[in-house]
Design a protein around this motif. Sequence first.
Motif, short mmCIF file in Angstrom:
data_model
loop_
_atom_site.label_atom_id
_atom_site.label_comp_id
_atom_site.label_asym_id
_atom_site.label_seq_id
_atom_site.Cartn_x
_atom_site.Cartn_y
_atom_site.Cartn_z
N ASP A 254 0.80 -1.23 0.00
CA ASP A 254 0.00 0.00 0.00
C ASP A 254 0.83 1.28 0.00
O ASP A 254 0.47 2.27 -0.63
CB ASP A 254 -0.97 0.00 1.19
CG ASP A 254 -0.27 -0.17 2.54
OD1 ASP A 254 0.94 -0.45 2.57
OD2 ASP A 254 -0.96 -0.02 3.57
N THR A 255 1.97 1.26 0.71
CA THR A 255 2.79 2.47 0.77
C THR A 255 3.34 2.84 -0.61
O THR A 255 3.55 4.01 -0.91
CB THR A 255 3.96 2.29 1.75
OG1 THR A 255 4.69 1.10 1.42
CG2 THR A 255 3.45 2.18 3.18
N MET A 256 3.54 1.84 -1.45
CA MET A 256 4.04 2.09 -2.81
C MET A 256 2.90 2.59 -3.72
O MET A 256 3.15 3.32 -4.67
CB MET A 256 4.69 0.83 -3.37
CG MET A 256 5.94 0.41 -2.59
SD MET A 256 6.51 -1.27 -2.98
CE MET A 256 7.45 -0.97 -4.47
N VAL A 257 1.68 2.20 -3.40
CA VAL A 257 0.53 2.77 -4.12
C VAL A 257 0.41 4.25 -3.77
O VAL A 257 0.15 5.08 -4.64
CB VAL A 257 -0.77 2.01 -3.77
CG1 VAL A 257 -1.98 2.67 -4.44
CG2 VAL A 257 -0.67 0.55 -4.20
N LYS A 258 0.62 4.58 -2.53
CA LYS A 258 0.55 5.99 -2.11
C LYS A 258 1.63 6.83 -2.78
O LYS A 258 1.47 8.04 -2.94
CB LYS A 258 0.66 6.08 -0.58
CG LYS A 258 -0.55 5.51 0.14
CD LYS A 258 -0.35 5.46 1.64
CE LYS A 258 -1.57 4.82 2.32
NZ LYS A 258 -1.38 4.66 3.78
N ASP A 259 2.73 6.17 -3.17
CA ASP A 259 3.82 6.88 -3.86
C ASP A 259 3.62 6.93 -5.37
O ASP A 259 4.52 7.36 -6.10
CB ASP A 259 5.15 6.21 -3.54
CG ASP A 259 5.71 6.63 -2.19
OD1 ASP A 259 5.29 7.68 -1.67
OD2 ASP A 259 6.58 5.91 -1.66
N GLY A 260 2.45 6.49 -5.84
CA GLY A 260 2.16 6.59 -7.27
C GLY A 260 1.82 5.31 -7.98
O GLY A 260 1.54 5.31 -9.18
N GLY A 261 1.82 4.19 -7.25
CA GLY A 261 1.37 2.94 -7.86
C GLY A 261 -0.12 3.01 -8.15
O GLY A 261 -0.83 3.83 -7.57
N LEU A 262 -0.59 2.16 -9.04
CA LEU A 262 -1.99 2.22 -9.47
C LEU A 262 -2.94 1.45 -8.55
O LEU A 262 -3.98 1.97 -8.14
CB LEU A 262 -2.12 1.70 -10.91
CG LEU A 262 -3.51 1.77 -11.55
CD1 LEU A 262 -4.05 3.19 -11.55
CD2 LEU A 262 -3.45 1.21 -12.98
N ALA A 263 -2.58 0.24 -8.21
CA ALA A 263 -3.45 -0.60 -7.36
C ALA A 263 -2.67 -1.82 -6.91
O ALA A 263 -1.67 -2.20 -7.52
CB ALA A 263 -4.69 -1.02 -8.13
N THR A 264 -3.14 -2.44 -5.84
CA THR A 264 -2.52 -3.68 -5.38
C THR A 264 -3.44 -4.38 -4.39
O THR A 264 -4.48 -3.86 -3.99
CB THR A 264 -1.16 -3.42 -4.72
OG1 THR A 264 -0.45 -4.66 -4.59
CG2 THR A 264 -1.31 -2.79 -3.34
N ILE A 265 -3.02 -5.57 -3.99
CA ILE A 265 -3.57 -6.26 -2.83
C ILE A 265 -2.44 -6.25 -1.81
O ILE A 265 -1.40 -6.88 -2.02
CB ILE A 265 -4.00 -7.71 -3.14
CG1 ILE A 265 -5.01 -7.74 -4.29
CG2 ILE A 265 -4.57 -8.39 -1.89
CD1 ILE A 265 -6.32 -7.04 -4.00
#
Length: 332
Positions: A254-265
């Motif tokens: 999730d922290t990498m999504v907050k840095d601009g990733g699109l989506a994840t589990i």
Amino acid sequence: MNKRLAAVIIVIIAFLGVAFFQTSKPQTAKKQYIPTVGILQLVTHPALDQIHKGVVAGLAHEGYTKGKIKIDYQNAQADQSNLKTMSQKFANENADLTVGIASPAALSLAKTADGQTPVILAGITDPVGGGLVKSTQRPGRNITGTSGDSPLQQHLDVIKEVVPSAKKLGIIYTTSDHGGEYNAKKMATLAKSQGYDVKMYTIATTNDMQQIAETMAGQVDVVYAPQDNGVASAMKTLINVTNQEKIPVIPAVDTMVKDGGLATISVSQYDIGYQAGIMAAKVLKGKNPATYPVKTITKGVPVVNEKQAKLLGITLPQSLVKDAESKGEVIK
């Protein structure tokens, strides 16, 4: 004879009097032993910071609150020489137990402890392959803790769902990060088996990210960023490059999504640390790490970045967004 008897009686009375006054004195309370725990973190970035917070909270949950424990927190800032120096610092101060956040930190602590002082792993991917434990069920010697295995098939499902037209998948990892390499290669095998043309890219340090990302962005349709400390630290650099080419990045946490990733589990990094903290407390209380199974945290929740989707011109599936709203997180 009477004089002798009187003398004996006086001695007995004196003895009893001294004994009475000694036993009636208030007893000094025995000083409570305060254990020292050394926490060694590889580098500052949100995922590892969350693990650190979780470790402290887990210790507190088991009674090791402020005043009942001494925590020596050290951050190596990705410097190998710092890892060695800080590990030795814990040994010099006779720490009762140490906690390693990220594989390089755990390996340094394990080497310094040399099978003696307990070492707790906090979020270590593939601890067996990394040479830290003999097996997850019976770790052996002085090491146990938590492992945060990425739900790779779920990550691949997210790629299929949000970028259904993608054929070429780029995967990037750090050569010195065992966990990152492990996850990257497992994802590559999985993706190839499901029809993707997989291209692998590596960085030696975060300084390499700009150049490698520029090369990768021109060769793939989508990027997978595994749970890798080097990649996570350089995530914003990666996103700056891929955004220019409108290439989405699907990261592991999730922290990498907050840095601009699109989506994840995302598996909760805080929970990984929290469980490690609880395990550390139980070892402090006497549990043997050699026979204390490594706890693997695998349950994840959906996290989506609507702001990033809009920037890339991608429409996120409503089912995924609703799932994130109810179970995970939506970044707007």
